[in-house]
Design an enzyme around this catalytic site. Structure first.
Site, PDB file in Angstrom:
ATOM      1  N   TYR A  23      15.836  48.252  57.197  1.00  0.00           N
ATOM      2  CA  TYR A  23      16.648  49.094  56.319  1.00  0.00           C
ATOM      3  C   TYR A  23      18.084  48.569  56.201  1.00  0.00           C
ATOM      4  CZ  TYR A  23      12.837  52.371  57.214  1.00  0.00           C
ATOM      5  OH  TYR A  23      11.600  52.949  57.332  1.00  0.00           O
ATOM      6  N   GLY A 142       6.616  59.438  62.402  1.00  0.00           N
ATOM      7  CA  GLY A 142       6.744  58.912  61.046  1.00  0.00           C
ATOM      8  C   GLY A 142       6.379  57.450  60.919  1.00  0.00           C
ATOM      9  N   HIS A 147       7.037  49.502  62.990  1.00  0.00           N
ATOM     10  CA  HIS A 147       8.058  48.564  62.500  1.00  0.00           C
ATOM     11  C   HIS A 147       8.247  47.399  63.466  1.00  0.00           C
ATOM     12  CE1 HIS A 147       9.580  50.515  58.933  1.00  0.00           C
ATOM     13  NE2 HIS A 147       9.801  51.653  59.562  1.00  0.00           N
ATOM     14  N   ARG A 180       0.127  55.141  61.483  1.00  0.00           N
ATOM     15  CA  ARG A 180      -0.802  55.331  60.375  1.00  0.00           C
ATOM     16  C   ARG A 180      -2.203  54.904  60.785  1.00  0.00           C
ATOM     17  NH1 ARG A 180       0.820  56.297  55.134  1.00  0.00           N
ATOM     18  NH2 ARG A 180       3.053  56.188  54.666  1.00  0.00           N
ATOM     19  N   TYR A 198       5.786  64.020  54.512  1.00  0.00           N
ATOM     20  CA  TYR A 198       6.790  63.840  53.473  1.00  0.00           C
ATOM     21  C   TYR A 198       6.624  64.834  52.330  1.00  0.00           C
ATOM     22  CZ  TYR A 198       6.777  59.574  56.179  1.00  0.00           C
ATOM     23  OH  TYR A 198       6.778  58.670  57.212  1.00  0.00           O
TER      24      TYR A 198
END
Length: 290
Positions: A23, A142, A147, A180, A198
């Protein structure tokens, strides 16, 4: 394998040390706020699940180790928990800091601590501003942990970080961590479409790519396209993830807690056997009391 060795991500950047900050250019951080939606409308079953288990287990202090823009942390602050929020991305933390400033007249937010920290050095980083502090609960939700990619090919960095998470817990404390359903992505090449976290009010398209190296899935990229419907405005960004399979991730978690933790797995916040193809798996680890 670092993401920039394979894909040139739209959201590149490296923090001061350790975990890659996807990010870092600020663009994905801004669009991510649009994707997650209004913090006041957080998915109700998620809120009930998390807060229900925290209260059931008598948790008061919570370390949010992937706080991002602060949406989960604010939910917990509003519910009366003592929250410490950290993230490796200063661009994401900027949004959390602004959210705290905007609520500065609300006494609930006076004790909300927001700092930059890295999973690879987490106990040391937290001790730098809260010496000796351990927490009733640590949350990493989340799909945040995915990542962290596998630079060494044997997941040693991921295993080290999971041990660091366990180290920040009091005896009997809880770790909430999710990923996920990468098993489904690997098998079908598509991301399960429903969302449990979300509240984006705009149409969202997610294109899924799976990189396989020598027969082993090494990387999943998700290309997000959000159609805001305003002057044909479309927001696009790409995030890269390590594709954790349920079996392997379960094994790594149990290893991180020396096979002494109570381990519960949920599918989209429901018992595992009630959802055939969940979007997310949620793991709850209870650290041994002695």
């Amino acid at each position: 394998m670092a993401a920039d060795k394979v894909f040139h991500s739209r959201s590149e950047g490296i923090p001061s040390e350790g975990v890659k900050d996807q990010y870092a250019d600020g663009k994905a951080a801004r669009v991510w706020k649009k994707f997650i939606g209004d913090s006041n409308e957080r998915t109700q079953n998620y809120k009930n699940f998390l807060i229900g288990l925290l209260r059931k287990n008598g948790c008061e202090s919570v370390l949010d180790i992937a706080c991002g823009t602060g949406i989960d942390s604010m939910m917990l602050v509003e519910e009366g928990f003592k929250v410490v929020s950290v993230d490796a991305s200063d661009k994401m933390l900027k949004h959390a800091l602004k959210a705290r400033w905007d609520r500065r007249k609300d006494p609930k937010y006076d004790e909300w601590i927001i700092e930059e920290a890295n999973w690879e050095t987490l106990p040391r980083d937290v001790s730098s501003f809260l010496p000796g502090k351990l927490f009733d609960a640590v949350i990493c939700l989340g799909n945040s942990f995915a990542h962290l990619l596998d630079d060494d090919g044997d997941q040693r960095g991921q295993k080290m970080c999971l041990r660091n998470f366990a180290q920040c817990l009091k005896p009997g404390g809880l770790l909430f961590i999710d990923h996920r359903n990468y098993d489904a992505m690997i098998n079908s090449g598509a991301t399960p479409g429903h969302s449990i976290y979300y509240n984006c009010k705009y149409p969202v398209d997610i294109k899924t790519s799976v990189l396989v190296v020598r027969g082993k899935p090494e990387l999943v990229t998700l290309d997000y396209c959000i159609d805001a419907g305003e002057h044909n405005e479309k927001s696009e960004f790409r995030l890269c993830y390590y594709p954790h399979t349920l079996k392997k991730f379960t094994s790594m978690l149990e290893e991180a807690f020396d096979a002494r933790a109570k381990h519960e797995i949920y599918a989209d916040f429901k018992p595992l056997n009630q959802v055939s193809t969940p979007g997310f798996y949620i793991h709850v680890m209870e650290k041994a009391k002695q």
